[in-house]
Scaffold this motif. Structure first.
Motif, PDB file in Angstrom:
ATOM      1  N   PHE A 198       0.820  -1.205   0.000  1.00  0.00           N
ATOM      2  CA  PHE A 198       0.000   0.000   0.000  1.00  0.00           C
ATOM      3  C   PHE A 198       0.857   1.260   0.000  1.00  0.00           C
ATOM      4  O   PHE A 198       1.923   1.304   0.623  1.00  0.00           O
ATOM      5  N   HIS A 199       0.333   2.294  -0.636  1.00  0.00           N
ATOM      6  CA  HIS A 199       0.995   3.602  -0.619  1.00  0.00           C
ATOM      7  C   HIS A 199       0.590   4.441   0.592  1.00  0.00           C
ATOM      8  O   HIS A 199       1.331   5.353   0.985  1.00  0.00           O
ATOM      9  N   ALA A 200      -0.578   4.161   1.156  1.00  0.00           N
ATOM     10  CA  ALA A 200      -1.065   4.907   2.327  1.00  0.00           C
ATOM     11  C   ALA A 200      -2.158   4.098   3.000  1.00  0.00           C
ATOM     12  O   ALA A 200      -2.842   3.300   2.350  1.00  0.00           O
ATOM     13  N   VAL A 201      -2.322   4.318   4.312  1.00  0.00           N
ATOM     14  CA  VAL A 201      -3.316   3.545   5.065  1.00  0.00           C
ATOM     15  C   VAL A 201      -4.025   4.439   6.080  1.00  0.00           C
ATOM     16  O   VAL A 201      -3.470   5.426   6.564  1.00  0.00           O
ATOM     17  N   ILE A 202      -5.260   4.045   6.392  1.00  0.00           N
ATOM     18  CA  ILE A 202      -6.030   4.649   7.486  1.00  0.00           C
ATOM     19  C   ILE A 202      -6.587   3.521   8.343  1.00  0.00           C
ATOM     20  O   ILE A 202      -7.255   2.616   7.838  1.00  0.00           O
ATOM     21  N   ALA A 203      -6.301   3.571   9.643  1.00  0.00           N
ATOM     22  CA  ALA A 203      -6.906   2.670  10.622  1.00  0.00           C
ATOM     23  C   ALA A 203      -7.992   3.452  11.345  1.00  0.00           C
ATOM     24  O   ALA A 203      -7.706   4.454  12.007  1.00  0.00           O
ATOM     25  N   LEU A 204      -9.223   2.995  11.216  1.00  0.00           N
ATOM     26  CA  LEU A 204     -10.367   3.709  11.781  1.00  0.00           C
ATOM     27  C   LEU A 204     -10.713   3.140  13.150  1.00  0.00           C
ATOM     28  O   LEU A 204     -10.969   1.944  13.303  1.00  0.00           O
ATOM     29  N   HIS A 205     -10.705   4.032  14.149  1.00  0.00           N
ATOM     30  CA  HIS A 205     -11.014   3.683  15.534  1.00  0.00           C
ATOM     31  C   HIS A 205     -12.085   4.639  16.051  1.00  0.00           C
ATOM     32  O   HIS A 205     -12.538   5.541  15.354  1.00  0.00           O
ATOM     33  N   THR A 206     -12.507   4.462  17.306  1.00  0.00           N
ATOM     34  CA  THR A 206     -13.339   5.429  18.020  1.00  0.00           C
ATOM     35  C   THR A 206     -12.771   5.531  19.439  1.00  0.00           C
ATOM     36  O   THR A 206     -12.233   4.567  19.967  1.00  0.00           O
ATOM     37  N   GLN A 207     -12.841   6.666  20.071  1.00  0.00           N
ATOM     38  CA  GLN A 207     -13.481   7.910  19.741  1.00  0.00           C
ATOM     39  C   GLN A 207     -12.548   9.069  20.097  1.00  0.00           C
ATOM     40  O   GLN A 207     -11.518   8.870  20.719  1.00  0.00           O
ATOM     41  N   GLY A 208     -12.909  10.335  19.737  1.00  0.00           N
ATOM     42  CA  GLY A 208     -12.089  11.488  20.045  1.00  0.00           C
ATOM     43  C   GLY A 208     -12.016  12.551  18.968  1.00  0.00           C
ATOM     44  O   GLY A 208     -11.527  13.656  19.212  1.00  0.00           O
ATOM     45  N   GLU A 209     -12.476  12.224  17.742  1.00  0.00           N
ATOM     46  CA  GLU A 209     -12.456  13.174  16.623  1.00  0.00           C
ATOM     47  C   GLU A 209     -11.056  13.727  16.385  1.00  0.00           C
ATOM     48  O   GLU A 209     -10.856  14.933  16.255  1.00  0.00           O
ATOM     49  N   GLU A 210     -10.080  12.830  16.344  1.00  0.00           N
ATOM     50  CA  GLU A 210      -8.688  13.209  16.117  1.00  0.00           C
ATOM     51  C   GLU A 210      -8.070  12.350  15.021  1.00  0.00           C
ATOM     52  O   GLU A 210      -8.504  11.224  14.777  1.00  0.00           O
ATOM     53  N   ILE A 211      -7.031  12.920  14.402  1.00  0.00           N
ATOM     54  CA  ILE A 211      -6.293  12.249  13.328  1.00  0.00           C
ATOM     55  C   ILE A 211      -4.832  12.239  13.727  1.00  0.00           C
ATOM     56  O   ILE A 211      -4.208  13.289  13.868  1.00  0.00           O
ATOM     57  N   TYR A 212      -4.274  11.053  13.932  1.00  0.00           N
ATOM     58  CA  TYR A 212      -2.856  10.898  14.268  1.00  0.00           C
ATOM     59  C   TYR A 212      -2.098  10.537  12.997  1.00  0.00           C
ATOM     60  O   TYR A 212      -2.475   9.577  12.309  1.00  0.00           O
ATOM     61  N   TRP A 213      -1.032  11.257  12.716  1.00  0.00           N
ATOM     62  CA  TRP A 213      -0.404  11.146  11.404  1.00  0.00           C
ATOM     63  C   TRP A 213       1.110  10.938  11.449  1.00  0.00           C
ATOM     64  O   TRP A 213       1.731  10.686  10.412  1.00  0.00           O
ATOM     65  N   ASN A 214       1.710  11.021  12.632  1.00  0.00           N
ATOM     66  CA  ASN A 214       3.172  10.957  12.723  1.00  0.00           C
ATOM     67  C   ASN A 214       3.610   9.720  13.482  1.00  0.00           C
ATOM     68  O   ASN A 214       2.817   9.097  14.198  1.00  0.00           O
ATOM     69  N   TYR A 215       4.887   9.371  13.325  1.00  0.00           N
ATOM     70  CA  TYR A 215       5.455   8.314  14.163  1.00  0.00           C
ATOM     71  C   TYR A 215       6.981   8.435  14.189  1.00  0.00           C
ATOM     72  O   TYR A 215       7.643   8.142  13.185  1.00  0.00           O
TER      73      TYR A 215
END
Length: 297
Positions: A198-215
């Motif tokens: 994959f070139h990019a991924v999104i893991a969908l969780h709940t809850q908090g209305e936040e987007i974590y993008w770094n590591y």
């Protein structure tokens, strides 16, 4: 799209079959099987060179993410088939630019526990009863059927996360397992990710209305800008996160140096109630459509 009641592994399989019959351009398969032998299905939509991956229900009591992803898949397929606009985008354009693989329910065994509890016939009845402090009510259960938190299973500073969690035995949440990728669900997802490249991924969780993008500074330069675009589309916050390891997006970023995101959908206590689904879906569908549009032209 089925909406009455909880979205079970059986309903997921039924809905995937229905969608693939209705929209022949949807292809389906499985990435592997769970501890108890349940299939972990996927859907693929799109014909483009950019390979996106979305997944949900890694944590059992976050099963509403499965419903979000399945509604998104059906709405996207409908827009592609009818050549309709799709959340401000052109579905035909997204389809030609991206190939999207969705794994709607990474943890079917755990989801079933949350939704149905268990009877004495469950193959792990005695162990699960002990791990759940004698209760047959599993509404707080995040783990798989062996009491392992699948989002603490990936080989990205796994040992540090295990020490941070300080949970030494199986239970409802936060036990990292006996080693990275010890659980078949996590191992299947990692193998599927490596094989599909994959070139990019999104893991969908709940809850908090936040987007974590770094590591750990392993993320590519475009990750921040993409996260900010997703935040604008959804109304969520793009968050620079530290002090967390061994998650799927952590491993993906570390392994591939490509954009990876964890999206925490909605507000409240897990499992989030279905009566707020439409508002929740409105935000998430805009976010996921924007993600597809981030693919280079």
């Amino acid at each position: 799209m089925a909406m009455a009641g909880e979205y079970s592994p059986e309903l997921l399989s039924k809905e995937i079959r229905r969608l693939s019959r209705k929209y022949p351009f949807i292809t389906t398969g499985t990435i592997g099987r769970t501890v108890l032998g349940k299939p972990i299905p996927y859907l693929r939509l799109g014909a483009g060179p950019f390979r996106w991956h979305f997944n949900g229900a890694c944590h059992a009591n976050e099963w509403i993410t499965t419903l979000l992803l399945m509604r998104f898949a059906e709405d996207y397929a409908h827009a592609c088939a009818r050549r309709l606009p799709f959340w401000g985008k052109t579905a035909k354009d997204l389809f030609s630019r991206c190939s999207l693989w969705i794994v709607p329910m990474v943890n079917p065994d755990g989801v079933e526990l949350v939704q149905r509890g268990m009877s004495a016939k469950h193959p792990l009845f005695k162990d699960l009863l002990q791990w759940n402090r004698g209760s047959r009510r599993f509404h707080r259960w995040k783990a798989n059927a062996r009491g392992v938190d699948l989002n603490d299973q990936f080989p990205a500073h796994w040992e540090e996360e295990r020490q941070r969690r300080a949970v030494a035995a199986p239970g409802p949440r936060d036990f990292s397992g006996i080693g990275p990728l010890s659980e078949p669900e996590a191992a299947a997802l990692a193998k599927f990710t490596e094989e599909t490249d994959f070139h990019a991924v999104i893991a969908l969780h709940t809850q908090g209305e936040e987007i974590y993008w770094n590591y750990r500074n392993d993320e590519p330069a475009e990750s921040r800008g993409w996260a900010e675009s997703l935040a604008v589309a959804s109304g969520y916050r793009a968050v620079y996160l530290e002090g967390s390891d061994a998650g799927y997006k952590d491993w993906f970023i570390s392994q591939f140096k490509r954009p990876g995101f964890t999206v925490e959908a909605g507000w409240g206590h897990n499992p989030l109630p279905l009566d707020g689904f439409e508002e929740l879906y409105d935000d998430i569908a805009r976010l996921l459509a924007e993600a597809l549009d981030c693919a280079p032209t």
